[in-house]
Scaffold this active site. Structure first.
Site, mmCIF file in Angstrom:
data_model
loop_
_atom_site.group_PDB
_atom_site.id
_atom_site.type_symbol
_atom_site.label_atom_id
_atom_site.label_comp_id
_atom_site.label_asym_id
_atom_site.label_seq_id
_atom_site.Cartn_x
_atom_site.Cartn_y
_atom_site.Cartn_z
ATOM 1 N N CYS A 263 20.147 1.532 54.718
ATOM 2 C CA CYS A 263 18.807 2.101 54.497
ATOM 3 C C CYS A 263 17.933 1.987 55.739
ATOM 4 O O CYS A 263 17.630 2.978 56.383
ATOM 5 C CB CYS A 263 18.135 1.411 53.311
ATOM 6 S SG CYS A 263 18.887 1.864 51.740
HETATM 7 N N1 LIG Z 1 23.143 0.583 48.963
HETATM 8 C C1 LIG Z 1 21.833 0.487 48.818
HETATM 9 O O1 LIG Z 1 21.272 -0.608 48.802
HETATM 10 C C2 LIG Z 1 20.981 1.730 48.622
HETATM 11 C C3 LIG Z 1 19.649 1.589 48.189
HETATM 12 C C4 LIG Z 1 18.884 2.721 47.998
HETATM 13 C C5 LIG Z 1 19.413 3.976 48.266
HETATM 14 N N2 LIG Z 1 20.715 4.101 48.719
HETATM 15 C C6 LIG Z 1 21.208 5.463 48.956
HETATM 16 O O2 LIG Z 1 22.037 5.838 47.852
HETATM 17 C C7 LIG Z 1 23.100 6.698 48.298
HETATM 18 C C8 LIG Z 1 24.443 6.082 47.909
HETATM 19 O O3 LIG Z 1 24.594 4.857 48.590
HETATM 20 P P1 LIG Z 1 25.612 3.715 48.121
HETATM 21 O O4 LIG Z 1 25.238 2.520 48.920
HETATM 22 O O5 LIG Z 1 25.660 3.637 46.633
HETATM 23 O O6 LIG Z 1 26.998 4.330 48.664
HETATM 24 P P2 LIG Z 1 28.459 3.732 48.446
HETATM 25 O O7 LIG Z 1 29.215 4.044 49.683
HETATM 26 O O8 LIG Z 1 28.388 2.323 47.948
HETATM 27 O O9 LIG Z 1 29.063 4.609 47.248
HETATM 28 C C9 LIG Z 1 29.176 5.988 47.292
HETATM 29 C C10 LIG Z 1 30.348 6.436 46.424
HETATM 30 O O10 LIG Z 1 30.327 7.873 46.429
HETATM 31 C C11 LIG Z 1 31.682 8.333 46.398
HETATM 32 N N3 LIG Z 1 31.705 9.720 46.833
HETATM 33 C C12 LIG Z 1 31.562 10.216 48.082
HETATM 34 N N4 LIG Z 1 31.616 11.557 48.062
HETATM 35 C C13 LIG Z 1 31.798 11.942 46.777
HETATM 36 C C14 LIG Z 1 31.932 13.195 46.131
HETATM 37 N N5 LIG Z 1 31.860 14.320 46.797
HETATM 38 N N6 LIG Z 1 32.131 13.204 44.801
HETATM 39 C C15 LIG Z 1 32.215 12.029 44.103
HETATM 40 N N7 LIG Z 1 32.089 10.820 44.654
HETATM 41 C C16 LIG Z 1 31.877 10.768 45.984
HETATM 42 C C17 LIG Z 1 32.407 7.358 47.304
HETATM 43 O O11 LIG Z 1 33.796 7.365 47.042
HETATM 44 C C18 LIG Z 1 31.719 6.018 46.945
HETATM 45 O O12 LIG Z 1 32.430 5.340 45.919
HETATM 46 C C19 LIG Z 1 22.900 6.839 49.801
HETATM 47 O O13 LIG Z 1 22.140 7.991 50.044
HETATM 48 C C20 LIG Z 1 22.104 5.590 50.172
HETATM 49 O O14 LIG Z 1 21.328 5.802 51.345
HETATM 50 C C21 LIG Z 1 21.501 3.003 48.875
#
Ligand SMILES: NC(=O)c1ccc[n+]([C@@H]2O[C@H](COP(=O)([O-])OP(=O)(O)OC[C@H]3O[C@@H](n4cnc5c(N)ncnc54)[C@H](O)[C@@H]3O)[C@@H](O)[C@H]2O)c1
Length: 420
Positions: A263
């Site tokens: 982030c």
């Molecule tokens: N991790 C955090 O603390 C946090 C906090 C707030 C916002 N975010 C935002 O949330 C979003 C997700 O982040 P995250 O940390 O959960 O990511 P992550 O990498 O933990 O998980 C993402 C998942 O999406 C899957 N994926 C990718 N492409 C796909 C598709 N086309 N169809 C289906 N599944 C698919 C991946 O296999 C993975 O399991 C990002 O935009 C991130 O910036 C993250």
């Protein structure tokens, strides 16, 4: 909730998507979790969680309710609400929306009348209406706001935070029109204590960016003041603690070895990408990034200085890094400043080891380094660098350790340690 077979489909079962799927199942919704990674789906289906805030037991209990995981995108046509929570990283220093686009195509190919699509991935203002809406409409031939509904709701999850959880952290919601907003608010009200409506998707997208930019800028300010205070022989930690006693108008930020995670280092770059499209840099943000990105090198310079003072040569010295995750009590090493610190020390022929109770392995310069199994023999190193303030490290009696100690977190009371 409706005639759909599932109430909710969650696309992307990571740090953001998995807690949402579980919270919704616990609120008695019928939930399908969809992920393209078959290993993720298979492990989750066996109650093996890869997200630290979700224990295997919590997952197992949720699976006894109406929740299942799949890699078959056809399920997306069966869900009344669909939330997209896929990664939005940087590729070649530019926002990479390819995951959001791919996920949106999977929805569009299965889109039905009456469905509600919500983007939760962090992104720049305009993504929902400029990228997601056209893909959905062009492929499905359905019309947003008439045949299906669309909106944006930023995720505020803070991994490792037990006080502010998915359920009690207020949720910002938006829609491309009134009907979409109404439906989206109604949905989140079922699973979250407080829902906060904003007037449009661009405003909601911007909320997330302002929140993380605020952190990036304030961390950079205190980091710069830490460097200057060191030069002036002023204890910045004492200063921050004292300033914190002001009951109004001041929020304390602490210096550290840099910023990490998916982030704070990344989101401000989404913001500057967008403002540069209208010909304006975000000067504050870009300066803050520059300062925070320089912190790993600053730490290395301070380590070198400390060793020099103690007549130890950096080259071929033995350094142990305590904690490599980007923040306390979690195992996420994405963008962790530890990576740059280790790279730089390896280039200087330092013999590096690390111990992190939450991280088994770290890949640096395509080489894998395993965590030490135990925190023992701490006096066998020339220097110990505390990089992440994991709770577990409070069990260490640092006073009895003979090695030099550099606490880049300022979180430990160690009489013989140097701090940033
Ligand atoms: N991790 C955090 O603390 C946090 C906090 C707030 C916002 N975010 C935002 O949330 C979003 C997700 O982040 P995250 O940390 O959960 O990511 P992550 O990498 O933990 O998980 C993402 C998942 O999406 C899957 N994926 C990718 N492409 C796909 C598709 N086309 N169809 C289906 N599944 C698919 C991946 O296999 C993975 O399991 C990002 O935009 C991130 O910036 C993250």
């Amino acid at each position: 909730m409706s005639n759909f077979k599932q109430d909710l489909g969650v696309i992307g079962l990571g740090y953001v998507g998995l807690p949402l799927a579980i919270e919704a199942a616990n609120s008695s919704l019928k939930v399908a979790g969809y992920d393209i990674n078959e290993d993720v789906v298979s492990n989750l289906s066996k109650s093996q969680s890869h997200v630290e805030d979700i224990s295997d037991t919590v997952l197992e209990d949720a699976l006894k309710k109406e929740l299942f995981f799949t890699s078959d995108s056809k399920v997306l046509g069966e869900c009344e609400y669909i939330v997209i929570s896929v990664p939005t990283p940087l590729t070649d220093y530019q926002p990479d929306l390819s995951y959001v686009e791919a996920a949106t195509k999977s929805i569009a190919e299965n889109l039905k009348n009456g469905q509600v699509v919500i983007l939760e991935s962090t992104t720049y203002p305009g993504t929902t209406i400029e990228i997601v809406q056209p893909i959905l409409e062009n492929i499905s031939k359905l019309k947003a706001g008439e045949d299906f509904f669309l909106g944006y709701s930023p995720e505020r999850i803070d991994p490792g935070n037990n006080e502010w959880t998915f359920k009690n952290t207020p949720k910002i919601v938006s829609g491309i029109d009134k009907k979409s907003l109404e439906k989206i608010s109604k949905f989140y009200e079922l699973i979250i204590d407080q829902v906060v409506e904003v007037s449009g998707t661009r405003e909601a997208e911007m909320v997330k960016l302002i929140e993380n930019t605020y952190r990036q800028v304030n961390i950079a300010m205190v980091n710069e003041l830490a460097i200057l205070s060191n030069m002036l022989d002023i204890d910045i930690w004492e200063v921050v603690e004292a300033a914190k006693t002001k009951p109004f108008g001041f929020q304390s930020f602490r210096p550290g070895p840099g910023v990490g995670g998916h982030c704070i280092p990344i989101d401000p770059k989404y913001l500057s990408f967008k403002t540069r499209q209208v010909g304006q840099p975000v000067r504050f943000v870009e300066l803050a990034q520059e300062i925070n990105n320089s912190m790993p090198n600053y730490v290395v310079a301070r380590l070198s200085e400390l060793m020099n003072k103690n007549e130890i040569l950096l080259k071929n010295s033995k350094i142990l890094i305590l904690g490599v995750a980007y923040k306390k009590d979690i195992g996420d090493t994405r963008e962790s400043p530890a990576l740059d610190i280790i790279k730089s020390l390896l280039e200087k022929s330092v013999d590096i080891s690390f111990y992190d109770p939450h991280v088994d392995e770290l890949v640096v310069n395509k080489c894998s380094i395993s965590s030490e199994e135990k925190m023992e023999n701490l006096s066998n190193y020339d220097l110990i660098l505390i990089h992440t303030p994991h709770t577990k490290f409070h069990e260490i009696n640092f006073e009895s350790v003979n090695s030099l100690i550099f606490d880049s977190t300022g979180s430990f009371e160690i009489s013989n340690a140097e701090r940033i």
